[in-house]
Design an enzyme around this catalytic site. Structure first.
Site, PDB file in Angstrom:
ATOM      1  N   GLU A  59      43.543  37.376  43.631  1.00  0.00           N
ATOM      2  CA  GLU A  59      42.429  37.178  44.576  1.00  0.00           C
ATOM      3  C   GLU A  59      42.617  35.929  45.444  1.00  0.00           C
ATOM      4  O   GLU A  59      42.245  35.938  46.621  1.00  0.00           O
ATOM      5  CB  GLU A  59      41.104  37.099  43.810  1.00  0.00           C
ATOM      6  CG  GLU A  59      40.689  38.455  43.244  1.00  0.00           C
ATOM      7  CD  GLU A  59      39.336  38.439  42.550  1.00  0.00           C
ATOM      8  OE1 GLU A  59      38.817  39.529  42.255  1.00  0.00           O
ATOM      9  OE2 GLU A  59      38.779  37.344  42.298  1.00  0.00           O
TER      10      GLU A  59
ATOM     11  N   PHE B  23      29.628  53.060  43.300  1.00  0.00           N
ATOM     12  CA  PHE B  23      29.075  52.062  44.228  1.00  0.00           C
ATOM     13  C   PHE B  23      30.117  51.489  45.198  1.00  0.00           C
ATOM     14  O   PHE B  23      29.802  50.594  45.976  1.00  0.00           O
ATOM     15  CB  PHE B  23      28.391  50.925  43.444  1.00  0.00           C
ATOM     16  CG  PHE B  23      29.268  50.226  42.424  1.00  0.00           C
ATOM     17  CD1 PHE B  23      30.145  49.215  42.808  1.00  0.00           C
ATOM     18  CD2 PHE B  23      29.205  50.569  41.086  1.00  0.00           C
ATOM     19  CE1 PHE B  23      30.944  48.560  41.877  1.00  0.00           C
ATOM     20  CE2 PHE B  23      30.006  49.914  40.135  1.00  0.00           C
ATOM     21  CZ  PHE B  23      30.873  48.911  40.540  1.00  0.00           C
TER      22      PHE B  23
ATOM     23  N   LYS C 200      28.621  35.786  49.000  1.00  0.00           N
ATOM     24  CA  LYS C 200      28.569  37.095  49.643  1.00  0.00           C
ATOM     25  C   LYS C 200      27.614  37.077  50.846  1.00  0.00           C
ATOM     26  O   LYS C 200      26.854  36.117  51.026  1.00  0.00           O
ATOM     27  CB  LYS C 200      28.138  38.137  48.598  1.00  0.00           C
ATOM     28  CG  LYS C 200      29.124  38.268  47.419  1.00  0.00           C
ATOM     29  CD  LYS C 200      28.696  39.358  46.457  1.00  0.00           C
ATOM     30  CE  LYS C 200      29.680  39.485  45.300  1.00  0.00           C
ATOM     31  NZ  LYS C 200      29.342  40.630  44.403  1.00  0.00           N
TER      32      LYS C 200
ATOM     33  N   ARG D  75      31.995  31.900  36.180  1.00  0.00           N
ATOM     34  CA  ARG D  75      31.289  33.121  35.738  1.00  0.00           C
ATOM     35  C   ARG D  75      29.969  32.758  35.049  1.00  0.00           C
ATOM     36  O   ARG D  75      28.962  33.443  35.209  1.00  0.00           O
ATOM     37  CB  ARG D  75      32.170  33.924  34.769  1.00  0.00           C
ATOM     38  CG  ARG D  75      33.477  34.439  35.362  1.00  0.00           C
ATOM     39  CD  ARG D  75      33.359  35.663  36.211  1.00  0.00           C
ATOM     40  NE  ARG D  75      32.826  36.820  35.535  1.00  0.00           N
ATOM     41  CZ  ARG D  75      32.735  38.030  36.092  1.00  0.00           C
ATOM     42  NH1 ARG D  75      33.153  38.221  37.351  1.00  0.00           N
ATOM     43  NH2 ARG D  75      32.224  39.037  35.453  1.00  0.00           N
TER      44      ARG D  75
ATOM     45  N   ASN E  53      24.239  40.447  44.842  1.00  0.00           N
ATOM     46  CA  ASN E  53      24.103  39.440  43.788  1.00  0.00           C
ATOM     47  C   ASN E  53      24.726  38.093  44.144  1.00  0.00           C
ATOM     48  O   ASN E  53      25.191  37.357  43.281  1.00  0.00           O
ATOM     49  CB  ASN E  53      24.618  40.004  42.458  1.00  0.00           C
ATOM     50  CG  ASN E  53      26.087  40.395  42.538  1.00  0.00           C
ATOM     51  OD1 ASN E  53      26.741  40.175  43.560  1.00  0.00           O
ATOM     52  ND2 ASN E  53      26.617  40.950  41.466  1.00  0.00           N
TER      53      ASN E  53
ATOM     54  N   HIS F 246      30.616  35.974  44.016  1.00  0.00           N
ATOM     55  CA  HIS F 246      31.736  36.574  43.292  1.00  0.00           C
ATOM     56  C   HIS F 246      32.511  35.465  42.595  1.00  0.00           C
ATOM     57  O   HIS F 246      32.627  34.362  43.133  1.00  0.00           O
ATOM     58  CB  HIS F 246      32.680  37.298  44.262  1.00  0.00           C
ATOM     59  CG  HIS F 246      33.989  37.676  43.641  1.00  0.00           C
ATOM     60  ND1 HIS F 246      34.148  38.830  42.915  1.00  0.00           N
ATOM     61  CD2 HIS F 246      35.190  37.021  43.585  1.00  0.00           C
ATOM     62  CE1 HIS F 246      35.394  38.891  42.454  1.00  0.00           C
ATOM     63  NE2 HIS F 246      36.043  37.802  42.847  1.00  0.00           N
TER      64      HIS F 246
ATOM     65  N   TYR G 190      38.248  44.941  46.850  1.00  0.00           N
ATOM     66  CA  TYR G 190      37.601  45.577  45.686  1.00  0.00           C
ATOM     67  C   TYR G 190      38.305  46.869  45.253  1.00  0.00           C
ATOM     68  O   TYR G 190      37.679  47.755  44.670  1.00  0.00           O
ATOM     69  CB  TYR G 190      36.128  45.852  45.988  1.00  0.00           C
ATOM     70  CG  TYR G 190      35.232  44.658  45.739  1.00  0.00           C
ATOM     71  CD1 TYR G 190      35.104  44.101  44.465  1.00  0.00           C
ATOM     72  CD2 TYR G 190      34.465  44.102  46.767  1.00  0.00           C
ATOM     73  CE1 TYR G 190      34.271  43.024  44.221  1.00  0.00           C
ATOM     74  CE2 TYR G 190      33.612  43.014  46.537  1.00  0.00           C
ATOM     75  CZ  TYR G 190      33.521  42.482  45.253  1.00  0.00           C
ATOM     76  OH  TYR G 190      32.688  41.420  45.014  1.00  0.00           O
TER      77      TYR G 190
HETATM   78  P1  IDP Z   1      31.212  41.027  38.816  1.00  0.00           P
HETATM   79  O1  IDP Z   1      31.038  40.676  40.283  1.00  0.00           O
HETATM   80  O2  IDP Z   1      30.127  40.410  37.973  1.00  0.00           O
HETATM   81  O3  IDP Z   1      32.601  40.758  38.301  1.00  0.00           O
HETATM   82  P2  IDP Z   1      31.944  43.864  38.844  1.00  0.00           P
HETATM   83  O4  IDP Z   1      31.621  44.833  37.759  1.00  0.00           O
HETATM   84  O5  IDP Z   1      33.352  43.413  38.987  1.00  0.00           O
HETATM   85  O6  IDP Z   1      30.947  42.604  38.668  1.00  0.00           O
HETATM   86  O7  IDP Z   1      31.452  44.536  40.201  1.00  0.00           O
HETATM   87  C1  IDP Z   1      31.808  43.981  41.455  1.00  0.00           C
HETATM   88  C2  IDP Z   1      30.593  43.959  42.328  1.00  0.00           C
HETATM   89  O8  IDP Z   1      30.173  45.311  42.578  1.00  0.00           O
HETATM   90  C3  IDP Z   1      29.339  43.291  41.718  1.00  0.00           C
HETATM   91  O9  IDP Z   1      29.344  41.887  41.833  1.00  0.00           O
HETATM   92  C4  IDP Z   1      28.243  43.933  42.521  1.00  0.00           C
HETATM   93  O10 IDP Z   1      28.111  43.360  43.821  1.00  0.00           O
HETATM   94  C5  IDP Z   1      28.749  45.373  42.656  1.00  0.00           C
HETATM   95  N1  IDP Z   1      28.271  46.218  41.553  1.00  0.00           N
HETATM   96  C6  IDP Z   1      28.644  46.197  40.241  1.00  0.00           C
HETATM   97  N2  IDP Z   1      28.013  47.145  39.519  1.00  0.00           N
HETATM   98  C7  IDP Z   1      27.207  47.782  40.388  1.00  0.00           C
HETATM   99  C8  IDP Z   1      26.281  48.884  40.257  1.00  0.00           C
HETATM  100  O11 IDP Z   1      26.071  49.428  39.171  1.00  0.00           O
HETATM  101  N3  IDP Z   1      25.627  49.267  41.395  1.00  0.00           N
HETATM  102  C9  IDP Z   1      25.840  48.682  42.610  1.00  0.00           C
HETATM  103  N4  IDP Z   1      26.703  47.658  42.781  1.00  0.00           N
HETATM  104  C10 IDP Z   1      27.370  47.213  41.694  1.00  0.00           C
HETATM  105 MG    MG Z   2      34.406  41.623  38.842  1.00  0.00          MG
END
Ligand code: IDP
Ligand code: MG
Length: 137
Positions: A126, A57, A9, A85, A112, A115, A49
């Site tokens: 994807e 968010f 990212k 993962r 974070n 992805h 997304y």
């Molecule tokens: P993942 O990337 O671990 O699969 P997902 O729940 O699919 O997590 O969420 C996609 C992305 O959205 C996350 O990687 C993160 O960047 C963002 N995200 C997820 N939950 C939150 C939140 O509670 N606050 C802000 N951003 C979030």
């Molecule tokens: Mg996800």
């Protein structure tokens, strides 16, 4: 053999972690089958997304994902989806296991670093979002 989509990212690219992330995948027996550096528009980030469109968010996430260049990759290997993962760690870096990418480098739950597709059906939509079959080796 399984294929999954991974993204370094904008925060990961800014922190100069492209090599670090790729190296962690390769050291865990995974192979880079396709790779490119691109920059998403806000609209493209929203498209990628789209499953999160009703989340609070969504707007902030898609701004973040379009703020700078990203590296998109197809990762190949046995159990690639789960392996990636696991190497990434939990979405929220404060919950992620020590030694995972997110625990080691991420600032918060949104920024974070990486992805990875969460399941087979997701990977199958994807991957073609970014790559045509002739770009994957
Ligand atoms: P993942 O990337 O671990 O699969 P997902 O729940 O699919 O997590 O969420 C996609 C992305 O959205 C996350 O990687 C993160 O960047 C963002 N995200 C997820 N939950 C939150 C939140 O509670 N606050 C802000 N951003 C979030
Ligand atoms: Mg996800």
């Amino acid at each position: 053999m399984q294929r999954t989509l991974s993204i370094i990212k904008p925060d990961g690219v800014k922190k100069n972690l492209i090599g670090e992330v790729i190296s962690r995948f390769e050291k865990n027996g995974l192979r880079i089958a396709a790779l490119k550096k691109i920059k998403l528009t806000k609209e493209q980030a929203q498209g990628f997304y789209i499953v999160h469109k009703d989340k609070p968010f969504y707007h902030s996430l898609t701004n973040f994902m379009s703020e700078g260049p990203i590296v998109v990759m197809v990762i190949e290997g046995e159990d690639a989806i789960n392996k990636v993962r696991k190497i990434m760690g939990a979405t929220n870096p404060s919950m992620a296991e020590p030694g995972t990418i997110r625990r080691d480098f991420a600032d918060d739950v949104e920024r974070n670093i990486v992805h990875g597709s969460d399941k087979l059906e997701t990977a199958m939509t994807e991957i073609p979002f970014f790559f045509s079959e002739i770009e994957i080796f």
